[in-house]
Scaffold this motif. Structure first.
Motif, mmCIF file in Angstrom:
data_model
loop_
_atom_site.group_PDB
_atom_site.id
_atom_site.type_symbol
_atom_site.label_atom_id
_atom_site.label_comp_id
_atom_site.label_asym_id
_atom_site.label_seq_id
_atom_site.Cartn_x
_atom_site.Cartn_y
_atom_site.Cartn_z
ATOM 1 N N SER A 10 -41.463 -50.700 -99.328
ATOM 2 C CA SER A 10 -40.104 -50.675 -98.782
ATOM 3 C C SER A 10 -39.400 -49.359 -99.093
ATOM 4 O O SER A 10 -38.211 -49.323 -99.408
ATOM 5 N N ASP A 11 -40.136 -48.264 -99.021
ATOM 6 C CA ASP A 11 -39.570 -46.940 -99.256
ATOM 7 C C ASP A 11 -39.006 -46.772 -100.666
ATOM 8 O O ASP A 11 -38.177 -45.900 -100.902
ATOM 9 N N ALA A 12 -39.410 -47.636 -101.583
ATOM 10 C CA ALA A 12 -38.972 -47.510 -102.968
ATOM 11 C C ALA A 12 -40.201 -47.392 -103.858
ATOM 12 O O ALA A 12 -41.184 -48.102 -103.669
ATOM 13 N N LEU A 13 -40.132 -46.485 -104.787
ATOM 14 C CA LEU A 13 -41.246 -46.272 -105.710
ATOM 15 C C LEU A 13 -40.881 -46.852 -107.065
ATOM 16 O O LEU A 13 -39.863 -46.470 -107.663
ATOM 17 N N VAL A 14 -41.674 -47.788 -107.531
ATOM 18 C CA VAL A 14 -41.422 -48.444 -108.817
ATOM 19 C C VAL A 14 -42.512 -48.033 -109.802
ATOM 20 O O VAL A 14 -43.700 -48.154 -109.505
ATOM 21 N N LYS A 15 -42.084 -47.577 -110.954
ATOM 22 C CA LYS A 15 -43.046 -47.107 -111.948
ATOM 23 C C LYS A 15 -42.483 -47.339 -113.347
ATOM 24 O O LYS A 15 -41.266 -47.215 -113.567
ATOM 25 N N TRP A 79 -43.233 -56.300 -115.023
ATOM 26 C CA TRP A 79 -42.018 -55.555 -114.703
ATOM 27 C C TRP A 79 -42.145 -54.865 -113.344
ATOM 28 O O TRP A 79 -41.235 -54.918 -112.511
ATOM 29 N N LYS A 80 -43.290 -54.207 -113.119
ATOM 30 C CA LYS A 80 -43.467 -53.510 -111.848
ATOM 31 C C LYS A 80 -43.485 -54.487 -110.679
ATOM 32 O O LYS A 80 -42.889 -54.232 -109.623
ATOM 33 N N ALA A 81 -44.157 -55.611 -110.869
ATOM 34 C CA ALA A 81 -44.245 -56.601 -109.792
ATOM 35 C C ALA A 81 -42.869 -57.169 -109.455
ATOM 36 O O ALA A 81 -42.535 -57.381 -108.279
ATOM 37 N N LYS A 82 -42.053 -57.409 -110.499
ATOM 38 C CA LYS A 82 -40.739 -57.992 -110.285
ATOM 39 C C LYS A 82 -39.845 -57.060 -109.462
ATOM 40 O O LYS A 82 -39.174 -57.487 -108.502
ATOM 41 N N PHE A 83 -39.828 -55.769 -109.796
ATOM 42 C CA PHE A 83 -38.967 -54.829 -109.091
ATOM 43 C C PHE A 83 -39.517 -54.478 -107.710
ATOM 44 O O PHE A 83 -38.759 -54.234 -106.768
ATOM 45 N N THR A 84 -40.852 -54.470 -107.597
ATOM 46 C CA THR A 84 -41.445 -54.222 -106.290
ATOM 47 C C THR A 84 -41.125 -55.364 -105.332
ATOM 48 O O THR A 84 -40.828 -55.156 -104.150
ATOM 49 N N GLU A 85 -41.172 -56.586 -105.843
ATOM 50 C CA GLU A 85 -40.838 -57.748 -105.015
ATOM 51 C C GLU A 85 -39.379 -57.689 -104.560
ATOM 52 O O GLU A 85 -39.054 -57.996 -103.412
ATOM 53 N N ALA A 86 -38.495 -57.251 -105.462
ATOM 54 C CA ALA A 86 -37.082 -57.131 -105.107
ATOM 55 C C ALA A 86 -36.894 -56.095 -103.998
ATOM 56 O O ALA A 86 -36.130 -56.307 -103.045
ATOM 57 N N ALA A 87 -37.607 -54.973 -104.106
ATOM 58 C CA ALA A 87 -37.505 -53.927 -103.082
ATOM 59 C C ALA A 87 -38.034 -54.425 -101.744
ATOM 60 O O ALA A 87 -37.466 -54.147 -100.677
ATOM 61 N N SER A 88 -39.127 -55.183 -101.796
ATOM 62 C CA SER A 88 -39.711 -55.713 -100.573
ATOM 63 C C SER A 88 -38.761 -56.691 -99.886
ATOM 64 O O SER A 88 -38.611 -56.682 -98.658
ATOM 65 N N ASP A 89 -38.098 -57.533 -100.681
ATOM 66 C CA ASP A 89 -37.151 -58.487 -100.116
ATOM 67 C C ASP A 89 -35.984 -57.768 -99.436
ATOM 68 O O ASP A 89 -35.520 -58.178 -98.362
ATOM 69 N N LEU A 100 -30.202 -48.758 -107.016
ATOM 70 C CA LEU A 100 -29.324 -49.637 -107.793
ATOM 71 C C LEU A 100 -29.373 -51.065 -107.274
ATOM 72 O O LEU A 100 -29.373 -52.025 -108.047
ATOM 73 N N ARG A 101 -29.455 -51.227 -105.955
ATOM 74 C CA ARG A 101 -29.549 -52.556 -105.355
ATOM 75 C C ARG A 101 -30.854 -53.242 -105.754
ATOM 76 O O ARG A 101 -30.887 -54.455 -105.990
ATOM 77 N N VAL A 102 -31.926 -52.466 -105.798
ATOM 78 C CA VAL A 102 -33.223 -53.028 -106.210
ATOM 79 C C VAL A 102 -33.125 -53.571 -107.631
ATOM 80 O O VAL A 102 -33.570 -54.683 -107.938
ATOM 81 N N ALA A 103 -32.508 -52.777 -108.517
ATOM 82 C CA ALA A 103 -32.368 -53.196 -109.916
ATOM 83 C C ALA A 103 -31.508 -54.450 -110.030
ATOM 84 O O ALA A 103 -31.826 -55.371 -110.788
ATOM 85 N N ALA A 104 -30.433 -54.491 -109.265
ATOM 86 C CA ALA A 104 -29.530 -55.643 -109.318
ATOM 87 C C ALA A 104 -30.208 -56.901 -108.810
ATOM 88 O O ALA A 104 -30.052 -57.989 -109.388
ATOM 89 N N LYS A 105 -30.955 -56.786 -107.741
ATOM 90 C CA LYS A 105 -31.636 -57.951 -107.179
ATOM 91 C C LYS A 105 -32.710 -58.466 -108.127
ATOM 92 O O LYS A 105 -32.881 -59.672 -108.314
#
Length: 417
Positions: A10-15, A79-89, A100-105
């Motif tokens: 979703s155009d977001a890189l989580v690391k 941790w990576k899976a949780k934030f990646t899932e949020a970005a995908s949603d 910031l929205r990814v982190a909040a979600k």
């Protein structure tokens, strides 16, 4: 191009990275989730930290020399899976979003974790790592929680970490006290529960903001043990006994050997092999801590070994005492069950030994260890070296000084036992 260790959805890189810009008091650096979106970054703490030498920057993962590496890796993946899932949603909503929205979600989507479910998972891992002692205490706290939740009319399987509040712990403590549980036993229960909670935080299964042990202090329990050491004269009466049965003989010998063997505990006596006995000295590694012990055998300790040699010696790898059998007790579980079974026989048998010797103290294998420490103290060894309370509170200090018995001071003190 993103590395294999990165998640790009979703155009977001989580690391997860080692945040070197911040150094903690112990010299470690925090592990942070870094979310990159449209050239903007948001950092979220995982609650974990590592020393620089334990982190591989290129692979963005802990090195092989990292303590609890598998546990840290599992936590990073969650941790990576949780934030990646949020970005995908957020991407599926087809609306612009930021890091910031990814982190909040992601913060709102922390999975509710069953305490008992995690305990079972953690216990399985302990068994695989052959940490049988810790696994046993974890099983004990599980049983206590199940009983408490059931008695309160609740379903134990539905207990969540977020429900384990300071108030919950205080009510749990009150119930255990009403059942007559000793302060020392309650301390073990709550230390174990604290360990479980810390492990859940490490794995990202519960946020550390819910951590109840900042307010509920395990240090509140009175861990001062009653004076259970017996005198050298009483030790002598036990040594002089002639037990009529093999069971009483073994109980007496294990007690005496513990006293004359530097307070060696029951588990370590069970694991002793003839290879540990060399040139009039006993060398062994304590199972609980990994500390190495090396000390001169006293005359009485050597006599006990001489008694068992014709009974158990089948090579240097054979066990000294007739507790474990390499052919029958092969798996960690079999060994653990056997040790607990024999210990369950030895302590009641020691009560009979006490009556025979006219000793009023309730004898257990721990009394021998405590008596050893007290004897050394009154033999002139400084309390900084051998503490009178050679138990849970000061055992680590005592072990530090008893790690090597090569020095003459300790050897001379042994002669005075």
């Amino acid at each position: 191009m993103a590395k294999a260790t990165d998640y790009k959805d979703s155009d977001a890189l989580v690391k997860v990275i080692l945040y070197k810009s911040k150094t903690l008091a112990d010299g470690s650096h925090p592990l942070m989730v870094r979310i990159t979106k449209d050239r903007q970054r948001k950092y979220v703490s995982t609650g974990l930290s590592l020393q620089l030498k334990h982190w591989d920057d290129k692979k963005a993962e802990p090195r092989r020399n990292c303590p609890d590496r598998l546990l840290v890796e599992a936590s990073i993946n969650k941790w990576k899976a949780k934030f990646t899932e949020a970005a995908s949603d957020l991407k599926q909503e087809e609306k612009p979003f930021s890091a910031l929205r990814v982190a909040a979600k992601a913060a709102k989507s922390v999975r509710k974790v069953s305490v008992l479910g995690f305990i079972d998972e953690y216990n399985d891992r302990l068994n695989k790592e052959k940490r049988m002692g810790t696994a046993s205490t974890v099983r004990d706290i599980r049983r206590a929680l199940v009983r408490y939740e059931t008695d309160e009319g609740r379903s134990p399987e539905k207990l969540l970490f977020t429900e384990v509040t300071p108030g919950y712990l205080d009510d749990f403590r009150s119930t255990l006290a009403e059942r007559g549980l000793a302060e020392t036993s309650m301390a073990v229960y709550f230390r174990t529960l604290r360990l479980v909670y810390n492990q859940a935080i490490k794995r990202g299964l519960v946020h550390d903001k819910h951590y109840p042990f900042r307010e509920f202090k395990v240090s509140q329990f009175d861990l001062r043990t009653r004076k259970r050491a017996i005198s050298k004269e009483e030790i002598g009466r036990i040594v002089d006994l002639k037990p009529e049965t093999a069971r009483l003989q073994l109980a007496r010998d294990l007690f005496v050997f513990s006293y004359y063997g530097a307070g060696i505990n029951f588990v370590d006596m069970a694991y002793l092999t003839w290879n540990d006995v060399q040139n009039g000295r006993l060398r062994y590694e304590r199972k609980k801590t990994g500390h190495l012990f090396n000390f001169k055998l006293s005359v009485i300790a050597q006599q006990i070994l001489d008694y068992y040699r014709p009974l158990t010696y089948k090579g240097i790898d054979a066990y000294v005492f007739p507790i474990l059998d390499r052919h029958r007790h092969q798996t960690p579980k079999q060994v653990d069950n056997r040790i607990h079974k024999i210990l369950g026989q030895v302590n009641p048998d020691l009560k009979v030994i006490a009556q025979m010797a006219g000793v009023e103290v309730v004898l257990t294998t721990y009394v021998a260890r405590h008596s050893f420490a007290t004897a050394l103290k009154y033999s002139g060894v400084a309390t900084a070296v051998i503490s009178e309370a050679m138990g849970h509170q000061t055992e680590s200090i005592t072990q530090t000084y008893l790690a090597s018995f090569e020095n003459e001071l300790i050897d001379e003190a042994f002669d005075n036992l």
